[in-house]
Design a protein around this motif. Structure first.
Motif, PDB file in Angstrom:
ATOM      1  N   PHE A  80       0.878  -1.171   0.000  1.00  0.00           N
ATOM      2  CA  PHE A  80       0.000   0.000   0.000  1.00  0.00           C
ATOM      3  C   PHE A  80       0.913   1.219   0.000  1.00  0.00           C
ATOM      4  O   PHE A  80       2.105   1.092   0.298  1.00  0.00           O
ATOM      5  CB  PHE A  80      -0.891   0.002   1.249  1.00  0.00           C
ATOM      6  CG  PHE A  80      -1.991  -1.034   1.221  1.00  0.00           C
ATOM      7  CD1 PHE A  80      -2.747  -1.240   0.078  1.00  0.00           C
ATOM      8  CD2 PHE A  80      -2.278  -1.789   2.349  1.00  0.00           C
ATOM      9  CE1 PHE A  80      -3.760  -2.193   0.046  1.00  0.00           C
ATOM     10  CE2 PHE A  80      -3.293  -2.742   2.331  1.00  0.00           C
ATOM     11  CZ  PHE A  80      -4.029  -2.938   1.173  1.00  0.00           C
ATOM     12  N   SER A 147       1.815   2.718  14.743  1.00  0.00           N
ATOM     13  CA  SER A 147       1.472   1.854  13.614  1.00  0.00           C
ATOM     14  C   SER A 147       0.163   1.136  13.908  1.00  0.00           C
ATOM     15  O   SER A 147      -0.285   1.088  15.063  1.00  0.00           O
ATOM     16  CB  SER A 147       2.575   0.812  13.398  1.00  0.00           C
ATOM     17  OG  SER A 147       2.583  -0.074  14.495  1.00  0.00           O
ATOM     18  N   ALA A 148      -0.398   0.543  12.872  1.00  0.00           N
ATOM     19  CA  ALA A 148      -1.635  -0.230  13.049  1.00  0.00           C
ATOM     20  C   ALA A 148      -1.361  -1.447  13.919  1.00  0.00           C
ATOM     21  O   ALA A 148      -2.245  -1.943  14.622  1.00  0.00           O
ATOM     22  CB  ALA A 148      -2.175  -0.654  11.691  1.00  0.00           C
ATOM     23  N   SER A 149      -0.123  -1.945  13.874  1.00  0.00           N
ATOM     24  CA  SER A 149       0.241  -3.097  14.710  1.00  0.00           C
ATOM     25  C   SER A 149       0.198  -2.716  16.190  1.00  0.00           C
ATOM     26  O   SER A 149      -0.280  -3.475  17.028  1.00  0.00           O
ATOM     27  CB  SER A 149       1.648  -3.590  14.363  1.00  0.00           C
ATOM     28  OG  SER A 149       1.765  -3.852  12.999  1.00  0.00           O
ATOM     29  N   HIS A 197      -4.633  -8.875   8.775  1.00  0.00           N
ATOM     30  CA  HIS A 197      -3.196  -8.591   8.753  1.00  0.00           C
ATOM     31  C   HIS A 197      -2.494  -9.335   9.898  1.00  0.00           C
ATOM     32  O   HIS A 197      -3.050  -9.478  10.993  1.00  0.00           O
ATOM     33  CB  HIS A 197      -2.944  -7.085   8.876  1.00  0.00           C
ATOM     34  CG  HIS A 197      -1.512  -6.734   8.681  1.00  0.00           C
ATOM     35  ND1 HIS A 197      -0.632  -6.590   9.727  1.00  0.00           N
ATOM     36  CD2 HIS A 197      -0.791  -6.558   7.555  1.00  0.00           C
ATOM     37  CE1 HIS A 197       0.569  -6.315   9.254  1.00  0.00           C
ATOM     38  NE2 HIS A 197       0.501  -6.290   7.934  1.00  0.00           N
ATOM     39  N   SER A 199      -0.535  -8.550  11.980  1.00  0.00           N
ATOM     40  CA  SER A 199      -0.325  -7.815  13.237  1.00  0.00           C
ATOM     41  C   SER A 199      -1.270  -8.298  14.337  1.00  0.00           C
ATOM     42  O   SER A 199      -0.931  -8.204  15.522  1.00  0.00           O
ATOM     43  CB  SER A 199      -0.483  -6.310  13.017  1.00  0.00           C
ATOM     44  OG  SER A 199      -1.680  -6.039  12.336  1.00  0.00           O
ATOM     45  N   THR A 249     -11.827  -6.354   9.366  1.00  0.00           N
ATOM     46  CA  THR A 249     -11.013  -5.490   8.500  1.00  0.00           C
ATOM     47  C   THR A 249     -11.853  -4.746   7.471  1.00  0.00           C
ATOM     48  O   THR A 249     -12.753  -5.320   6.859  1.00  0.00           O
ATOM     49  CB  THR A 249      -9.936  -6.329   7.770  1.00  0.00           C
ATOM     50  OG1 THR A 249      -9.261  -7.138   8.729  1.00  0.00           O
ATOM     51  CG2 THR A 249      -8.917  -5.442   7.075  1.00  0.00           C
ATOM     52  N   GLY A 251     -10.752  -3.384   4.262  1.00  0.00           N
ATOM     53  CA  GLY A 251      -9.641  -3.284   3.307  1.00  0.00           C
ATOM     54  C   GLY A 251      -8.494  -4.207   3.683  1.00  0.00           C
ATOM     55  O   GLY A 251      -7.448  -3.745   4.149  1.00  0.00           O
ATOM     56  N   THR A 253      -5.229  -6.598   3.501  1.00  0.00           N
ATOM     57  CA  THR A 253      -3.955  -6.312   2.834  1.00  0.00           C
ATOM     58  C   THR A 253      -3.857  -7.021   1.482  1.00  0.00           C
ATOM     59  O   THR A 253      -3.405  -6.427   0.499  1.00  0.00           O
ATOM     60  CB  THR A 253      -2.793  -6.762   3.745  1.00  0.00           C
ATOM     61  OG1 THR A 253      -3.076  -6.307   5.068  1.00  0.00           O
ATOM     62  CG2 THR A 253      -1.472  -6.207   3.275  1.00  0.00           C
ATOM     63  N   ASP A 285      -9.881  -2.900  11.808  1.00  0.00           N
ATOM     64  CA  ASP A 285      -8.598  -2.533  11.207  1.00  0.00           C
ATOM     65  C   ASP A 285      -8.872  -1.963   9.818  1.00  0.00           C
ATOM     66  O   ASP A 285      -9.219  -2.705   8.895  1.00  0.00           O
ATOM     67  CB  ASP A 285      -7.696  -3.766  11.133  1.00  0.00           C
ATOM     68  CG  ASP A 285      -6.370  -3.460  10.445  1.00  0.00           C
ATOM     69  OD1 ASP A 285      -6.143  -2.292  10.072  1.00  0.00           O
ATOM     70  OD2 ASP A 285      -5.565  -4.391  10.272  1.00  0.00           O
ATOM     71  N   ALA A 287      -6.533   0.066   8.327  1.00  0.00           N
ATOM     72  CA  ALA A 287      -5.212   0.699   8.218  1.00  0.00           C
ATOM     73  C   ALA A 287      -5.045   1.456   6.898  1.00  0.00           C
ATOM     74  O   ALA A 287      -4.654   2.614   6.886  1.00  0.00           O
ATOM     75  CB  ALA A 287      -4.122  -0.347   8.375  1.00  0.00           C
ATOM     76  N   ASN A 316      -4.434   4.295   9.183  1.00  0.00           N
ATOM     77  CA  ASN A 316      -3.132   4.958   9.067  1.00  0.00           C
ATOM     78  C   ASN A 316      -3.221   6.131   8.106  1.00  0.00           C
ATOM     79  O   ASN A 316      -3.351   5.924   6.895  1.00  0.00           O
ATOM     80  CB  ASN A 316      -2.090   3.983   8.509  1.00  0.00           C
ATOM     81  CG  ASN A 316      -1.658   2.933   9.504  1.00  0.00           C
ATOM     82  OD1 ASN A 316      -1.962   3.030  10.685  1.00  0.00           O
ATOM     83  ND2 ASN A 316      -0.934   1.930   9.034  1.00  0.00           N
ATOM     84  N   HIS A 318      -0.778   7.673   7.441  1.00  0.00           N
ATOM     85  CA  HIS A 318       0.506   7.603   6.731  1.00  0.00           C
ATOM     86  C   HIS A 318       0.488   6.609   5.564  1.00  0.00           C
ATOM     87  O   HIS A 318       1.489   6.449   4.881  1.00  0.00           O
ATOM     88  CB  HIS A 318       1.652   7.290   7.701  1.00  0.00           C
ATOM     89  CG  HIS A 318       1.586   5.957   8.377  1.00  0.00           C
ATOM     90  ND1 HIS A 318       1.378   5.803   9.727  1.00  0.00           N
ATOM     91  CD2 HIS A 318       1.718   4.704   7.899  1.00  0.00           C
ATOM     92  CE1 HIS A 318       1.396   4.522  10.037  1.00  0.00           C
ATOM     93  NE2 HIS A 318       1.592   3.827   8.934  1.00  0.00           N
ATOM     94  N   LYS A 319      -0.639   5.943   5.357  1.00  0.00           N
ATOM     95  CA  LYS A 319      -0.699   5.102   4.160  1.00  0.00           C
ATOM     96  C   LYS A 319      -1.241   5.921   2.983  1.00  0.00           C
ATOM     97  O   LYS A 319      -0.538   6.194   2.037  1.00  0.00           O
ATOM     98  CB  LYS A 319      -1.573   3.877   4.423  1.00  0.00           C
ATOM     99  CG  LYS A 319      -0.817   2.753   5.156  1.00  0.00           C
ATOM    100  CD  LYS A 319      -1.620   1.483   5.190  1.00  0.00           C
ATOM    101  CE  LYS A 319      -0.764   0.257   5.439  1.00  0.00           C
ATOM    102  NZ  LYS A 319       0.009   0.263   6.675  1.00  0.00           N
TER     103      LYS A 319
END
Ligand code: PLP
Length: 503
Positions: A80, A147-149, A197, A199, A249, A251, A253, A285, A287, A316, A318-319
């Protein structure tokens, strides 16, 4: 470095960063260095005397850049996106200047208060139910995690604490309580799906608790359904296990599938109704795909309002939302769940504001103690782009995903779409050469296509495996990617696929 030298160095650095983005398309997407390349280029110990900035800056291009894989390259279609943007970079500059370990409100009130405000803005933008806002009816709120984790681990810790509080008899104390907690913990199980994911599994590993992945199937669009979840809950019960946590989830991964929120809620209500002691904590999630919720049409199609039944949500920025790493935005319906699980007092951290209970101390909402000023870059991005600017960007990248998938459909002699496009991600494989082609042959040919395309250096793709089928993922969410780059990707894929088909 004094102020004058800093000004010169900073100006040269900014010029360099601008030149980097402007010349990015000319570079190969993925670094081609060999493992250990950098040790050969650097001295074996730190310099005794300080060096001037120009010498240091020169080494960025000479020594560091060869080892960089360019996540902002327009041909980056792997995994991603991992975003960045100029306003976000400016946020990092200020954050570095105002450096502090802002774990308590008093450590820098603005750090805490801006985070609360911008996460409320974000929750509204994403159409999250009001229970996830700090001003909402259930005293919820958001906090930035690394982070998502980290977010799923934090959620699981809070879920475990809540479950034990609700199910271990309150009258037990001391050793008797500790024993009862240990017996209960040995039966507790965290649930997820085979496309959740990794995580979530890692969080269970770290916490030392049982973990079960429920199989999701192609015919259900690789989503968790009511039927699948009910069967898993029944199986746990038959084995004497107690599910306390479920990761769903928005979306995934591998394929960007979305679990069936309504079906999940129904299955859980039949097992342990919402709000009852021992209910299963549901963590959403989102993310990557959570970013697309800035568009009202995505809020509608995902029925995001249904998550008011669930307990936590993470996405996230940041994604796919133009804020650079790290900016994982984690929301809970009731902030006390986090505080009860994670608040450990130490005299040195006491202060009037905290002791008076007037303020938020984010150290009680997370695993680490110290924290950076991360909300600044979020604030800068939200103000610079505005909600409309972000919607425009997300819609543009989703549309490119649709155009890419259409181009594959046109060449159905060469390609077969496996899933998507979903949230700017298409998963595909090489078409069957003949009706009698075996799975192994098809996998080998698709892998050959994948490796040859990546070897061109023009684009970078990642792969996955679905029910034994090797498949290629192509994502179109990077900020610098335009229509012309999608055409390059299609042209490269077609040329290589024709070559692979010819054998
Ligand atoms: N969840 C999903 C759906 C993801 O796709 C990813 C990574 O791509 C993660 C979680 C883990 O993200 P992070 O690197 O923030 O821990």
């Amino acid at each position: 470095m004094d102020a004058h030298e800093f000004k010169e160095a900073a100006t040269a650095t900014i010029d360099d960063i601008i030149a980097y983005f402007e010349t990015l398309p000319a570079r190969d997407v993925v670094s081609r260095v060999e493992p250990g390349y950098l040790r050969k280029l650097l001295p074996s110990s730190a310099p005794q005397e300080g060096e001037a900035w120009p010498a240091i800056q020169r080494d960025v291009e000479a020594k560091i850049m060869p080892g960089i894989t360019h996540w902002s390259h327009p041909g980056f279609h792997a995994f991603f996106p991992c975003a960045t943007s100029y306003p976000s970079i400016l946020g990092e500059l200020y954050s570095a200047a105002l450096s502090g370990a802002c774990f308590n409100w008093i450590c820098s009130p603005a750090v805490t208060e801006l985070e609360t405000v911008v996460l409320d803005w974000l929750a509204q933008m994403l159409g999250l139910p009001p229970c996830f806002l700090s001003t909402g009816p259930t005293a919820g709120g958001g906090v930035i995690q690394g982070s998502a984790s980290e977010a799923v681990l934090t959620a699981m810790v809070a879920a475990r604490d809540k479950y034990l509080r609700e199910t271990v008899p309150a009258h037990l104390e001391g050793d008797a309580r500790e024993d009862a907690v240990m017996v209960k913990r040995s039966k507790m199980v965290a649930l997820a799906t085979t496309l959740t994911h990794s995580s979530a599994k890692k969080a269970a590993l770290i916490l030392g608790c049982r973990f079960r992945a429920i199989k999701v199937r192609e015919e259900d669009g690789y989503a968790l359904t009511k039927v699948g979840l009910t069967a898993a809950l029944d199986e746990c019960r038959a084995q004497g296990l107690e599910p306390f946590f479920l990761a769903v989830t928005l979306g995934t991964t591998d394929v960007c599938s979305v679990d069936d929120f309504a079906g999940v809620a129904e299955a859980l209500d039949e097992h342990a109704p919402a709000g009852q002691p021992g209910e299963v904590w549901v963590h959403v999630d989102a993310a990557y795909a959570g970013a697309a919720l800035v568009c009202p049409e995505v809020q509608e199609s995902t029925r995001i309002e249904l998550i008011s039944r669930f307990h936590s949500f993470d996405m996230n920025m940041h994604k796919w939302l133009l804020v650079n790493f790290d900016a994982s935005c984690f929301f809970v319906r009731d902030r006390e769940w986090l505080v009860q699980a994670l608040s450990v007092n130490q005299a040195v951290y006491g202060n009037k504001a905290s002791d008076g209970g007037l303020v938020t101390d984010y150290r009680e909402w997370q695993i680490p103690l110290g924290r950076r000023f991360r909300s600044l870059k979020i604030w800068f991005v939200l103000r610079s782009y505005g909600v409309k600017g972000l919607q425009e960007y997300i819609r543009r990248t989703i549309k490119m995903g649709e155009e890419f998938a259409e181009a594959l459909r046109v060449r159905s002699d060469l390609f077969e779409i496996v899933t998507g496009p979903s949230f700017a991600l298409t998963v595909f494989r090489l078409a069957a050469k003949s009706e009698s082609a075996s799975l192994e042959e098809r996998n080998a040919l698709t892998r050959n296509l994948y490796e040859k395309v990546n070897a061109t250096g023009k684009i970078w793709l990642t792969s996955t495996e679905l029910d034994g089928r090797f498949a290629i993922r192509l994502m179109t969410g990077v900020r610098t990617t335009e229509g012309e780059h999608i055409q390059t990707a299609v042209k490269t894929l077609v040329e290589v696929a024709e070559e692979v088909m010819r054998g």
